[in-house]
Write a protein that holds these residues in place. Sequence first.
Motif, PDB file in Angstrom:
ATOM      1  N   UNK A 608       0.831  -1.201   0.000  1.00 21.54           N
ATOM      2  CA  UNK A 608       0.000   0.000   0.000  1.00 21.54           C
ATOM      3  C   UNK A 608       0.867   1.254   0.000  1.00 21.54           C
ATOM      4  N   UNK A 609       1.972   1.213   0.752  1.00 20.71           N
ATOM      5  CA  UNK A 609       2.889   2.347   0.780  1.00 20.71           C
ATOM      6  C   UNK A 609       3.416   2.624  -0.628  1.00 20.71           C
ATOM      7  N   UNK A 610       3.796   1.546  -1.302  1.00 26.57           N
ATOM      8  CA  UNK A 610       4.313   1.683  -2.669  1.00 26.57           C
ATOM      9  C   UNK A 610       3.216   2.199  -3.599  1.00 26.57           C
ATOM     10  N   UNK A 611       2.013   1.680  -3.421  1.00 25.06           N
ATOM     11  CA  UNK A 611       0.908   2.107  -4.285  1.00 25.06           C
ATOM     12  C   UNK A 611       0.609   3.585  -4.067  1.00 25.06           C
ATOM     13  N   UNK A 612       0.699   4.050  -2.819  1.00 25.83           N
ATOM     14  CA  UNK A 612       0.469   5.470  -2.531  1.00 25.83           C
ATOM     15  C   UNK A 612       1.540   6.326  -3.209  1.00 25.83           C
ATOM     16  N   UNK A 613       2.782   5.852  -3.121  1.00 23.99           N
ATOM     17  CA  UNK A 613       3.872   6.628  -3.716  1.00 23.99           C
ATOM     18  C   UNK A 613       3.707   6.702  -5.235  1.00 23.99           C
ATOM     19  N   UNK A 614       3.192   5.623  -5.829  1.00 18.12           N
ATOM     20  CA  UNK A 614       3.056   5.571  -7.286  1.00 18.12           C
ATOM     21  C   UNK A 614       1.721   6.104  -7.767  1.00 18.12           C
ATOM     22  N   UNK A 615       0.841   6.480  -6.841  1.00 17.18           N
ATOM     23  CA  UNK A 615      -0.532   6.808  -7.223  1.00 17.18           C
ATOM     24  C   UNK A 615      -0.633   7.895  -8.304  1.00 17.18           C
ATOM     25  N   UNK A 616       0.171   8.964  -8.222  1.00 21.59           N
ATOM     26  CA  UNK A 616       0.031   9.980  -9.274  1.00 21.59           C
ATOM     27  C   UNK A 616       0.228   9.388 -10.669  1.00 21.59           C
ATOM     28  N   UNK A 617       1.125   8.402 -10.771  1.00 26.09           N
ATOM     29  CA  UNK A 617       1.382   7.802 -12.084  1.00 26.09           C
ATOM     30  C   UNK A 617       0.407   6.673 -12.395  1.00 26.09           C
TER      31      UNK A 617
END
Lengths: 629, 629
Positions: A608-617
């Motif tokens: 989820x942390x990774x998904x949040x970081x990548x969310x803009x893309x």
Amino acid sequence: MSDRTEFLTLADPDAVRETIAQFDLGGDTETVPLAEAQGLVLAERVDADLAVPGFDRASMDGYAVRATDTVGASEAAPTVLEIVDEVHAGEEPDADVDPMTAVEVSTGAVMPAGADAVVMVERTSRRESDVAIRTTVTPGDHVMPAGDDVAPGERALGPGTVVTNREIGLLAALGRETVAVRDRPRVAVVSTGDELVSLGDDLHPERGEIYDVNGQSIAAAVRDAGGEPAVYPTVGDDTAEMKRVLREAAADCDLVTTSGATSAGAVDVLSEVIADGGEQLHHGVAIKPGKPTLVARLDGAPFVGLPGYPVSALSVFRTLVAPAIREAAGRPPLERPERRAELSEDVHYDEGRHRLLPVGLVTDGAGGTLAYPVDKGSGATTTLTNADGIVEMAAETSLLEAGTAVTVALFGTDVRPPRLFGVGEADPALWDLLDGVPRTRFLAVGSAEGDRRLADGVPDVAVVTGDDEGAAGTPLGGWTREWGIVVAPDTAAAAGIDGLAALVDGDWRFVNQGRSGLRDAFDAALDDLAAERDATRGELVNAIDGAQRTAPGHEGPARRVAAGDADAGLALRATAEELDMGFVSLGHQSVEVRVNPDRVDKPGVADLRAALADAPATVGDVPGVSWDG
Amino acid sequence: MSDRTEFLTLADPDAVRETIAQFDLGGDTETVPLAEAQGLVLAERVDADLAVPGFDRASMDGYAVRATDTVGASEAAPTVLEIVDEVHAGEEPDADVDPMTAVEVSTGAVMPAGADAVVMVERTSRRESDVAIRTTVTPGDHVMPAGDDVAPGERALGPGTVVTNREIGLLAALGRETVAVRDRPRVAVVSTGDELVSLGDDLHPERGEIYDVNGQSIAAAVRDAGGEPAVYPTVGDDTAEMKRVLREAAADCDLVTTSGATSAGAVDVLSEVIADGGEQLHHGVAIKPGKPTLVARLDGAPFVGLPGYPVSALSVFRTLVAPAIREAAGRPPLERPERRAELSEDVHYDEGRHRLLPVGLVTDGAGGTLAYPVDKGSGATTTLTNADGIVEMAAETSLLEAGTAVTVALFGTDVRPPRLFGVGEADPALWDLLDGVPRTRFLAVGSAEGDRRLADGVPDVAVVTGDDEGAAGTPLGGWTREWGIVVAPDTAAAAGIDGLAALVDGDWRFVNQGRSGLRDAFDAALDDLAAERDATRGELVNAIDGAQRTAPGHEGPARRVAAGDADAGLALRATAEELDMGFVSLGHQSVEVRVNPDRVDKPGVADLRAALADAPATVGDVPGVSWDG
């Protein structure tokens, strides 16, 4: 609704299971092509009718020789033999192996007459029509004798064997095109109730219609137990129709099941059908859920009337009916997969029935498992999909304390705790975000309840709105979302509402959100407006027609407006744009994912942390949303 | 067979698994009717498009009321309300609930306007058009608000969810007729080899033909992994034909598998096909069984060439290929069911490959589990059906000692040790007996080997012939069987052979039994005859043409005689009668079931004891057999 049948005495669940186990549910034999036997159960013993292999077989590439000719041969002192033939797999040898000769053979080739061993090619050197043998072999080396795998007349597989890919291999080796397997018991699945609508038909909620759930889910459970479901059209509470359908089902099937029509108020029709040529065996079982279960014979056919609520129907089916179907299908009793867990909260219960408590599972930071009750009631289909298994509570147990070690009977062998378990605010940006986080369970319970549950330490994360002061857990990331008033385009409301003041001062029918972070934002805006006007929030609320009227779900108010039931509703910009509606912005609010401090290193949290970081893309643009960071 | 490709370097199994995992095996989406989605994986998130329930729903039979009207009502002091309407499930309410009125409702009914609670019928008394309410309710009691199960716009199920009967229930509640699921990867299954015969065709063992095993078993394993097998006709070792079939498969499927044609001597054809527009990635894997595995791209399509031996093909498929298919099908990685066990004997191994050792399981008397190696070689299909799972041995491990605690990766979630594990003498009466003992595994290894294994303490029981002096274990029961010489009816042998002396003195082609209790009886009879004649057994053996010629299995010699390959054979009366052949009795021999002293109380042993006691009634007459006791 004149007489109401009470459940005067409830039968013991074990007694009911035993009654159903005693039913004759078929167990005939059918002959099927081998490819269709996978997962079925052999009805008969299979004796080998031929030898496998059917010939002495070379089990290496190399040279078939007389072992005596190789005595003394070594790397230093090879023995040279004359090559007299070459035999590949699938060929009949032409020449015999006479003394001091050899025949080149492939793996799987028939051993030529005279040869009693194979020298593997790696220990040979070929020189035109001769071969140098650089090792000594003994009779039988690299040869599989005929019948060594299976000899004719031997017992290859016993009756009752479940046919897996391995048994299919053996049966193919024996040349079996077809096998006799236990027939799947044919189980009628009849959903009853005037309120039921079949999938694909229009639903009229205003007259209490619901889609038929049990027809589909019980049929699937029948398949899981090894039966063959026969799903009948739904039947209303009409005695003649019920009689016709149940008699047809009793004639065609090994077991008839209904769902619905077993509760005290509705059982009359069913009872009348059973009374006419049938025999009622049990009505009312001391189990929760599942009390109104009815067991009978109907025109001689075994009959189980399941309760109408999906959770009750499926629980009773799984607990009391499925074992008998498995038995009739010849399957070994299910070894139910279990998992030990610690109960997350006190569970009180005092109805004196054996209770099947649905629980969800979450792994804690230390590798242990927590089980939390999931009980929206037997009428809720999400009770099942949000649970992973059952904790059984004996009838005499009135309290299971938080922290108790319990055994969870999992719903299936593939069931395991979700990788990530979250609770809190519903949000369309969150939905998109979670699509990239595999095996997540998220319960949309609103911000405040999400925060409370995170503080109790059960979920991995909570999604909460607004100021994070005092919020449980530690922040993982988040976004900002735009909220406001949704209106139907090209309406008077669209023209007349330009902000909160217009809503308060105008004469509009409004639909509010239920308890949620979104509602909190609206209430806070009302407080601000009240302060401006030197009024109270209550006064403003009273001025809005519908400020107390709510619709469930974050899209609920917008959908009411879209349906023409109201002029304006509280919604997110994302919802307004999704539904192609007008939107009056009232502000922005932060949404934050907060993590259980014990779970920061859990793989699902890392996902989820990774998904949040990548969310803009990866998630990209959601109307009204700006991603943090 | 000119050039032989050697496996110069073997790839690490993990590297090969990784190569296969990187293949693009499809993973497209298809839309299927809900009933067909069971066991498949959602390709998309499912958001609720409607509220469940779609209306405020009565969750009890009773009376819909205004809760305020019931304040103070009790058993002692009921409140009487006027009944103004009656609403069943599936009906639209006609009347509102005004103050001091009530509407009779069924479970599932729409709550009438004005009402905010339901009083359950058990707490009411009806009097014509009035109802006495004997309890106080609060707003919301026994009412499920619209959307309480699922609210519109909420995330109901995430992508990647496996659809079980529970998800089917929720999807039905949402009115979903169809769902988008991950497409099953289409996997070509091509068996190669000139020796292969399709099921249903005639087999010619004399030219080395065998039935195609892998086509069926690999197809079944593809299904287990969530793929859809496409089984092609078998292909011989012809380059043009192989090229045509593999290109067709590569065009139609997400993954092409072959079996066979990967060993050093046979790979040329496959290599030529790959060289022409493909790319070889690995040939040779440091795994046993499975060394000759070949991984490549073929016209751009992923290709795995499995070894030809059934055990090797299935092991490599399961270990290296199935995980990639599961992944492409969207299934979560398999949590392989495991069982701890104690190794029953030393296992030596020194080939430096990662070894997958098939083992059978047996529970011992103390509730522990023993694992014994089952290794008739990769060419034996019974290696798989007689095993329950795999013990992995690292490449650098050369010895696992007896008594070592090992982890057995079971072949499936349903796999468990047989209820009874027996070894010893093959016998048709035993076959019938075991049909009544569920979940038995029996290995026909002969009397002497059975006795040896029982002495080692691995099996539960051994079936042995003859005198029980010095035999391992304790007796459980048994029978006597008649043995002798089988001849074809109406032949010279039938006329000429009337006993053992005639066989010795005549000129008959004889077929003997291999090592077995039956052979022991024959040898003992020869000893007796030799003593009578003051000769040695060897002299008599030399006088019989074929005394050293054996055929596998207790029916083997009789079948040779029936096929016209010999004049006489050693057999049981039961076999002779089954095959409608002539029989010359030479005597009777006792057969005894002996039990491992530690296992006398095991349920499977109890089953066998009971079956033995009931045998005269349940098994009944077997020619030449008399049951003991």
